[in-house]
Design an enzyme around this catalytic site. Structure first.
Site, PDB file in Angstrom:
ATOM      1  N   HIS A 122      -2.086   4.757 -11.419  1.00  0.00           N
ATOM      2  CA  HIS A 122      -1.743   4.705 -10.457  1.00  0.00           C
ATOM      3  C   HIS A 122      -3.077   3.925 -10.096  1.00  0.00           C
ATOM      4  O   HIS A 122      -3.954   4.691  -8.817  1.00  0.00           O
ATOM      5  CB  HIS A 122      -1.565   5.521  -9.321  1.00  0.00           C
ATOM      6  N   HIS A 164       1.811   8.167 -18.745  1.00  0.00           N
ATOM      7  CA  HIS A 164       2.580   9.380 -18.311  1.00  0.00           C
ATOM      8  C   HIS A 164       4.238  10.197 -18.633  1.00  0.00           C
ATOM      9  O   HIS A 164       4.262  10.631 -18.367  1.00  0.00           O
ATOM     10  CB  HIS A 164       3.204   8.545 -16.701  1.00  0.00           C
ATOM     11  N   GLU A 182       4.888  11.317 -14.480  1.00  0.00           N
ATOM     12  CA  GLU A 182       5.058  12.872 -15.978  1.00  0.00           C
ATOM     13  C   GLU A 182       6.204  13.987 -15.496  1.00  0.00           C
ATOM     14  O   GLU A 182       6.762  14.389 -16.612  1.00  0.00           O
ATOM     15  CB  GLU A 182       3.865  13.119 -15.814  1.00  0.00           C
TER      16      GLU A 182
HETATM   17  S1  SF4 Z   1      -3.313  13.947 -19.936  1.00  0.00           S
HETATM   18 FE1  SF4 Z   1      -3.501  12.153 -18.036  1.00  0.00          FE
HETATM   19  S2  SF4 Z   1      -5.721  12.794 -17.539  1.00  0.00           S
HETATM   20 FE2  SF4 Z   1      -5.270  14.198 -19.684  1.00  0.00          FE
HETATM   21  S3  SF4 Z   1      -6.063  12.409 -20.737  1.00  0.00           S
HETATM   22 FE3  SF4 Z   1      -3.529  12.146 -20.753  1.00  0.00          FE
HETATM   23  S4  SF4 Z   1      -3.499  10.490 -19.287  1.00  0.00           S
HETATM   24 FE4  SF4 Z   1      -5.042  10.895 -19.406  1.00  0.00          FE
END
Ligand code: SF4
Length: 283
Positions: free
Chosen positions: A39, A70, A122
């Site tokens: 994003h 995601h 997600e």
């Molecule tokens: S879960 Fe989301 S915030 Fe955490 S490392 Fe993976 S992509 Fe990045």
């Protein structure tokens, strides 16, 4: 002026991994990416200029297609298979873990509570693995409406979107423990990504000790918005900018210390551009 940049500001490992791999792939083949990779409009524009073609639905793909960090719902994998599309699956390992939990516990007959934003990609991916017995909530106040349902279930699993507020998740977990019937088996898995928690904690620590805090990231980024909320709780002077062009230097008159934090979808170069802008103007 002292400038403190958060050690954990900027791209998390999942996003960095996806962007690096996308850059490798586009050098070899025509590459599509389903949905925005992050994003962050600046990053999207850059990837587009390098040849990555962003599509909104899998039906638009004509070849190698990236699944972003995601993740995507199960239906996308099924459709891609039918179409003979090669998927380059860059779902972050931390997201994959939650998808697998949803899959496993729904098969075991659990009612699944997903903490997160219902329209976030997600969460859409996670709920597609949760069967039909699930609910999505964001705050502890929503637990009271759910009690009628979950107190009639035998087993309940509580999980979270990786980037949700750690504090809000803990409040929800506590509210559940306090109110759920004792004969309902409750399993709590705090699936918030460690990098999110660390970034939120660091934002709090820096915001407490500076005169002005800058949060860098796209306004649509859920994790960056949370950093902004946290910073506002601990500092009276917080700027939320997507890049250096939005910095109004007048706001820095009389400021002795500035903290800089950036969301998981913000490239490091955006952080350094703002630092350089302040330094070049003798702040
Ligand atoms: S879960 Fe989301 S915030 Fe955490 S490392 Fe993976 S992509 Fe990045």
């Amino acid at each position: 002026m002292e400038i403190i940049i958060g050690k954990n500001a900027g791209f998390c490992y999942g996003v960095q991994r996806a962007v690096n791999k996308a850059l490798e792939e586009v050098k070899k083949n025509k590459t599509y990416c389903l949905g925005e990779m992050v994003h962050n409009q600046n990053v999207i524009d850059k990837l587009e200029n390098l040849g990555i073609c962003f599509i909104k639905t899998i039906e638009e793909s004509k070849g190698n297609t990236i699944i972003r960090a995601h993740g995507e719902p199960k239906s996308v994998y099924k459709k891609a298979k039918e179409m003979g599309i090669n998927l380059i699956d860059l779902t972050c390992p931390s997201v994959l873990k939650i998808q697998n939990l949803a899959d496993e516990y729904s098969k075991k007959g659990y009612f699944i509570i997903i903490v997160g934003k219902a329209n976030h990609p997600e969460v859409i991916g996670i709920k597609s693995r949760a069967g039909s017995d699930y609910s999505i909530i964001e705050n502890k106040t929503e637990i009271s409406e759910l009690l009628n349902i979950i107190n009639n279930k035998k087993k309940v699993l509580l999980i979270s979107q990786t980037t949700h507020s750690s504090k809000k998740f803990d409040e929800i977990a506590q509210e559940l423990k306090n109110n759920i019937n004792s004969d309902v088996k409750l399993e709590i898995k705090k699936t918030i990504c460690p990098s999110t928690e660390i970034r939120q904690k660091e934002t709090e620590e820096i915001a407490k000790k500076v005169d002005l805090m800058i949060i860098i990231g796209d306004k649509r980024s859920s994790n960056t918005n949370k950093l902004y909320d946290i910073a506002c709780n601990f500092c009276n002077n917080v700027l939320f900018v997507s890049n250096e062009t939005e910095i109004n230097l007048d706001k820095f008159n009389g400021i002795k210390s500035v903290g800089i934090m950036a969301g998981a979808s913000t490239p490091k170069e955006d952080i350094f551009k703002i630092k350089d802008l302040l330094l070049n103007n003798n702040y």
